[in-house]
Write an enzyme that holds these catalytic residues in place. Structure first.
Site, short mmCIF file in Angstrom:
data_model
loop_
_atom_site.label_atom_id
_atom_site.label_comp_id
_atom_site.label_asym_id
_atom_site.label_seq_id
_atom_site.Cartn_x
_atom_site.Cartn_y
_atom_site.Cartn_z
N GLY A 62 0.81 -1.22 0.00
CA GLY A 62 0.00 0.00 0.00
C GLY A 62 0.84 1.26 0.00
O GLY A 62 0.33 2.33 -0.32
N LYS A 65 2.18 1.64 -4.14
CA LYS A 65 1.13 0.90 -4.86
C LYS A 65 1.46 0.70 -6.33
O LYS A 65 1.08 -0.29 -6.93
CB LYS A 65 -0.21 1.64 -4.75
N ARG A 111 -9.50 4.27 2.50
CA ARG A 111 -10.47 3.58 1.64
C ARG A 111 -10.09 3.82 0.18
O ARG A 111 -10.91 4.23 -0.63
CB ARG A 111 -11.90 4.04 1.94
N LEU A 114 -8.08 0.03 -3.83
CA LEU A 114 -7.13 -0.53 -4.81
C LEU A 114 -7.01 0.33 -6.07
O LEU A 114 -7.21 -0.14 -7.19
CB LEU A 114 -7.50 -1.99 -5.16
N SER A 173 -8.62 -6.78 1.78
CA SER A 173 -8.82 -5.33 1.77
C SER A 173 -10.31 -5.05 2.00
O SER A 173 -11.17 -5.63 1.33
CB SER A 173 -8.41 -4.74 0.42
N ASN A 175 -11.85 -2.41 1.23
CA ASN A 175 -12.30 -1.29 0.42
C ASN A 175 -12.77 -1.65 -0.99
O ASN A 175 -13.05 -0.77 -1.79
CB ASN A 175 -11.20 -0.23 0.35
N GLY A 295 0.32 -2.34 13.26
CA GLY A 295 0.63 -1.52 14.43
C GLY A 295 2.05 -1.58 14.93
O GLY A 295 2.32 -1.15 16.06
C1 LIG Z 1 -2.87 3.83 2.88
C2 LIG Z 1 -2.82 2.33 2.97
C3 LIG Z 1 -2.97 1.56 1.82
C4 LIG Z 1 -2.92 0.16 1.91
N1 LIG Z 1 -3.04 -0.59 0.76
C5 LIG Z 1 -2.98 -1.95 0.84
C6 LIG Z 1 -3.06 -2.75 -0.32
O1 LIG Z 1 -3.13 -2.27 -1.44
N2 LIG Z 1 -3.05 -4.12 -0.16
C7 LIG Z 1 -2.95 -4.70 1.08
O2 LIG Z 1 -2.96 -5.93 1.19
N3 LIG Z 1 -2.82 -3.95 2.18
C8 LIG Z 1 -2.84 -2.60 2.10
N4 LIG Z 1 -2.71 -1.85 3.25
C9 LIG Z 1 -2.57 -2.53 4.55
C10 LIG Z 1 -1.11 -2.62 5.00
O3 LIG Z 1 -0.34 -3.37 4.11
C11 LIG Z 1 -1.03 -3.25 6.42
O4 LIG Z 1 -1.52 -4.58 6.35
C12 LIG Z 1 -1.83 -2.47 7.44
O5 LIG Z 1 -1.73 -1.09 7.22
C13 LIG Z 1 -1.37 -2.78 8.87
O6 LIG Z 1 -0.03 -2.37 9.08
P1 LIG Z 1 0.35 -0.97 9.81
O7 LIG Z 1 -0.48 -0.91 11.06
O8 LIG Z 1 1.81 -1.07 10.07
O9 LIG Z 1 0.00 0.10 8.85
C14 LIG Z 1 -2.74 -0.46 3.18
C15 LIG Z 1 -2.58 0.33 4.32
C16 LIG Z 1 -2.62 1.70 4.23
C17 LIG Z 1 -2.44 2.52 5.49
#
Ligand SMILES: Cc1cc2nc3c(=O)[nH]c(=O)nc-3n(C[C@H](O)[C@H](O)[C@H](O)COP(=O)(O)O)c2cc1C
Length: 361
Positions: A62, A65, A111, A114, A173, A175, A295
């Protein structure tokens, strides 16, 4: 150095809306010369998934992307990076604003839905970096308007095998409407069978591209039982636990922003995602490795993920608040912990899974 630059730039970046700030960050990274990552302490190396990871701290999906800056990200010191989510056809995602900083909670709600320049654009960027060092994976998904979602994953696998070390099947996801239905048993079985078959065919005679499955933190333990059984039966190489949550813990201070639709990540996700990781570890019984994400904002948090069962960890949201200096901080803190506890990463993996699954961190 890069950590100090972030401290200087942070007030300006955080004065902008979150997506614009992120676009500027990617732009700045793309202008940076690609430098070799700092050498890691040998005690941080991890040999799993038929790969040698110089350290266990990865960048979660994410952040990049569109697969624009993998080598610059590796240069920051990550042990591996996950690019994407990528879907077959270009799609815009949801209207802006679609990402929000919950500053007092050190959390993010997104949100995006993708948003992707599509598979061809991602593939071209990976072709152009072919042969470069560093472990790079791609998170793959299905188009919102797809009539055959499984075919979307299969196409991504066929086109990306051999260009990435691993591909992560994202069925978690929140979203993309209906995407998480693919976590249901019958769908998942079909999806994984066809994905692994596509990988085996595409990789014929070549080193295998790793296939991981990324799961949501909002599933029941019964659903987890079924997912683990299906993933093991179908030969998935590893599980990534977890994606963002649709839950909104009462503890959130940014009440207004917490009402935004989307997936919550960052500090408030740490406890639920780590408990789910431990529950997953207890079910997988070391048959395949786990990647712990959700987290992580310190060495202590990374260490807890490892004790819960993670062979590797990933983070995203904490980078928004703490910047890239966090990567070095986590690695240094992990080495100190290994020294203090006279142990190794391998010994620590899953050591406290039973306690953590019961909520005792
Ligand atoms: C802005 C944003 C976009 C994300 N896009 C994706 C994505 O395209 N595919 C996916 O599997 N996870 C996506 N995630 C989830 C992250 O890969 C991760 O699983 C989640 O944020 C928890 O980790 P963190 O608490 O360190 O952020 C996204 C997270 C954020 C904040």
């Amino acid at each position: 150095m890069i950590g100090s630059l972030f401290s200087l730039a942070k007030p300006a970046l955080h004065a902008l809306d979150a997506e614009t700030a992120h676009q500027l960050t990617i732009r700045a990274l793309s202008l940076m010369p690609v430098s070799a990552p700092p050498a890691d302490d040998a005690r941080l190396s991890v040999n799993v998934l038929d790969r040698h990871f110089p350290n266990p701290v990865g960048l979660a999906a994410g952040f990049d992307k569109q697969c624009e800056v993998p080598d610059q990200l590796l240069g920051l010191g990550f042990g591996f990076v996950e690019l994407g989510g990528v879907v077959p056809k270009p799609q815009e995602g949801n209207p802006r604003p679609r990402v929000f900083r919950l500053a007092r909670d050190e959390a993010v709600i997104n949100r995006f839905g993708l948003n992707s320049e599509g598979l061809d654009a991602a593939r071209l960027r990976l072709v152009n970096r072919r042969g470069r060092p560093g472990i790079v994976g791609v998170n793959i998904g299905a188009n919102k308007d797809s009539t055959d979602r499984i075919a979307d994953y299969v196409l991504c696998i066929e086109r990306l095998c051999g260009l990435a070390d691993f591909l992560t099947i994202n069925v978690s996801s929140p979203n993309t409407p209906g995407l998480r239905d693919l976590q249901g048993e019958a769908f998942l079985d079909d999806l994984l069978a066809r994905s692994i078959e596509a990988r085996d065919k595409a990789d014929h005679g070549r080193r295998k591209t790793i296939v991981l499955l990324k799961i949501a933190p909002d599933i029941s333990l019964d659903a987890l039982d079924a997912m683990v059984t299906t993933a093991l039966r179908r030969g998935v190489d590893g599980l990534t636990v977890s994606n963002t949550t649709i839950a909104r813990p009462d503890s959130l201070q940014e009440k207004e922003l917490a009402a935004e639709t989307g997936g919550l990540s960052g500090k408030p996700l740490f406890v639920p995602s780590t408990r789910l990781l431990a529950e997953t570890f207890l079910r997988v019984e070391r048959q395949i490795p786990l990647i712990g994400v959700g987290g992580i904002d310190s060495a202590e948090a990374a260490w807890t993920k490892i004790r819960a069962g993670a062979s590797l960890v990933q983070l995203y949201s904490a980078m928004v608040y703490k910047g890239p200096g966090l990567i070095g901080d986590i690695k240094r803190g992990l080495v100190q912990t290994l020294e203090a506890e006279k142990t190794s990463l391998a010994q620590a993996i899953g050591r406290d899974a039973v306690a953590i699954a019961r909520g005792r961190f």
